[in-house]
Design an enzyme around this catalytic site. Structure first.
Site, PDB file in Angstrom:
ATOM      1  N   ASP A  38      -2.037   2.128   5.776  1.00  0.00           N
ATOM      2  CA  ASP A  38      -1.182   3.295   5.434  1.00  0.00           C
ATOM      3  C   ASP A  38      -1.945   4.417   4.962  1.00  0.00           C
ATOM      4  O   ASP A  38      -1.461   4.904   3.816  1.00  0.00           O
ATOM      5  CB  ASP A  38      -0.072   3.031   4.623  1.00  0.00           C
ATOM      6  CG  ASP A  38       0.661   1.526   4.976  1.00  0.00           C
ATOM      7  OD1 ASP A  38       0.985   1.542   6.335  1.00  0.00           O
ATOM      8  OD2 ASP A  38       1.228   0.850   4.237  1.00  0.00           O
ATOM      9  N   GLU A 213       9.554   5.557  10.644  1.00  0.00           N
ATOM     10  CA  GLU A 213       9.190   5.381   9.288  1.00  0.00           C
ATOM     11  C   GLU A 213       7.787   6.109   9.111  1.00  0.00           C
ATOM     12  O   GLU A 213       7.630   7.272   9.981  1.00  0.00           O
ATOM     13  CB  GLU A 213       8.938   4.037   8.896  1.00  0.00           C
ATOM     14  CG  GLU A 213       8.180   3.189   9.718  1.00  0.00           C
ATOM     15  CD  GLU A 213       7.735   1.772   9.077  1.00  0.00           C
ATOM     16  OE1 GLU A 213       8.382   1.305   8.384  1.00  0.00           O
ATOM     17  OE2 GLU A 213       7.026   0.917   9.694  1.00  0.00           O
TER      18      GLU A 213
END
Ligand code: FUB
Length: 461
Positions: A38, A213
């Site tokens: 991420d 997301e």
């Protein structure tokens, strides 16, 4: 085979103890001694800072088995996009006043500068007594420097339930917080960067089916690019939508990066403009091919078409940044690989963090590695780290398979790894692409040129 069981725990434990300020990496994946995921990249002056989340192995009584296990955050930085410095841990779950100290849920974060302070936004599981009650919510930790120390606020951001925060500041100074919880949400932030200024809204006109997301917003030439991972088919791919306002409405435009061909279920990204070139930071499970909750961050260049559309990014192992000829050049992080006759494998299956090797199987095999910086040239010798159980010949050429031979080595039969230093046949200068080829079954770990005592100078600087 579950790769986490194959790793050597003591090596892993040692790598967890990485000290602040250690340079550990190059090419893809960017971080070579721990899992990272991420990546949220941010430019500060002449450096790029990357705030990833930090996957670790699950252990008994420690989070949920076969799921993400994330207990802290590190920050990494680089000025040349090749050598990355690990500044160490910037926040641990035990230090979040409102967080569940054993949730292992320090998922995808983001960081932004505002008025000389650095605001680090992170998801965590909150306790029932917190202002947002129990469950995933988003907190802020504040620092005076991009590498910390970061001090978490006493409570999470009131009114936010969800994960994957991203903060964007528009040209008029207004900050926006984006996050996800099934949908993608957005709201204005107050000037203090710590509280919502407006009620959250669901961002509209995005694909309605399949999980979305990891929002990441940026502005270019007056358009707002809302980028996000989305499960259109079976796993996540990176998509984007365009709007005329930070909170939309948005119009779906297309795919930035396709689903991972090897099945890593998640992808999560950020996009920066560094010295006039855009880069996409994302992740893949390079060090953990059989368990996709142990991921590694990567970066590749990103380009826009003349009309503002994003050209699809094809993930590469070569990644970004120049490689110095005078450091180990790991050709297995290739730019191009022949269709037959060359493969890439872990040096040791039981410890992927030792890295990869190139295996040349026959004369058809070759590997191309772009952008190696020889500076002013003059290197007289180079070292090969090779293994040739049946003996053979290996060579490196400049530019292409037909290019000038830089070095050629006859290898006697030897099942052991050897470091062989030889005089070069040709001394390249400047930034060169290299092609490795050979005859016989030969394994190459890395090559490195000997630093010339005179004439060394990087053209890239
Ligand atoms: O890293 C945990 C979660 O996986 C992130 O929050 C999501 O975006 C996905 O990458």
């Amino acid at each position: 085979m579950n790769i986490k069981n194959l790793f050597n725990r003591s090596i892993w434990t040692a790598s967890l103890a990485v000290c602040t300020g250690t340079a550990v990496m190059a090419q893809n994946p960017l971080v070579r001694d721990q899992f990272t995921a991420d990546p949220s990249a941010m430019v500060v002056g002449d450096r790029v800072y990357v705030y990833p989340s930090h996957d670790v192995y699950w252990e008994e009584n420690n989070g949920r088995e076969n799921w993400f296990c994330m207990q802290d955050y590190h920050v990494f930085s680089s000025e040349n996009l090749t050598d990355w410095t690990d500044h160490g841990v910037i926040l641990r779950q035990e230090n979040v006043p409102w967080g569940n100290r054993t949730a292992n849920s320090m998922w995808a974060p983001d960081c932004i500068e505002s008025n000389g302070k650095y605001y680090f936004y992170f998801p965590d599981h909150s306790n029932a007594s917190s202002v947002n009650g129990e469950g995933f919510t988003i907190g802020v930790a504040v620092a005076d420097h991009p590498e910390g120390p970061f001090v978490p606020q006493a409570e999470p951001i009131k009114g936010v339930k969800g994960i994957d925060p991203n903060v964007f500041i528009d040209d008029d100074g207004q900050a926006y917080l984006y996050w996800s919880q099934g949908h993608i949400y957005g709201a204005k932030l107050k000037e203090n960067m710590l509280e919502l200024a407006t009620e959250p809204v669901i961002l509209q006109e995005l694909p309605s089916k399949g999980l979305k997301e990891g929002p990441y917003m940026f502005k270019r030439k007056g358009s707002y690019y809302l980028t996000y991972p989305h499960v259109e088919n079976k796993t996540e791919r990176l998509e984007y939508a365009l709007g005329n306002q930070p909170l939309g409405p948005f119009e779906f435009q297309g795919v930035i990066m396709d689903e991972s061909p090897t099945g890593c279920w998640t992808n999560h990204h950020s996009i920066i403009d560094f010295k006039g070139q855009h880069y996409l930071f994302y992740h893949h499970n390079d060090y953990s091919p059989d368990f996709d909750k142990n991921r590694s961050i990567r970066a590749d260049s990103l380009f826009f078409e003349a009309d503002g559309r994003i050209r699809k990014v094809v993930p590469s192992l070569r990644g970004i940044g120049l490689s110095s000829a005078y450091e180990k050049v790991h050709l297995d992080r290739y730019s191009q690989l022949s269709e037959t006759g060359a493969t890439i494998a872990f040096l040791e299956e039981s410890n992927p963090f030792l890295g990869w090797k190139t295996i040349l199987g026959n004369q058809e095999g070759w590997v191309k590695f772009d952008a190696v910086d020889f500076g002013k040239g003059n290197a007289q010798n180079m070292t090969w780290r090779v293994r040739a159980p049946q003996g053979g010949k290996v060579q490196i050429r400049q530019g292409s398979k037909e290019g000038q031979v830089i070095s050629e080595v006859e290898l006697d039969r030897n099942a052991e790894w050897q470091s062989i230093t030889v005089p070069v046949a040709h001394q390249p200068s400047g930034i060169q692409d290299l092609v490795l080829q050979g005859s016989g079954t030969i394994e190459v770990d890395w090559v490195r040129w000997e630093k010339p005592t005179e004439g060394l100078g990087s053209l890239s600087k």
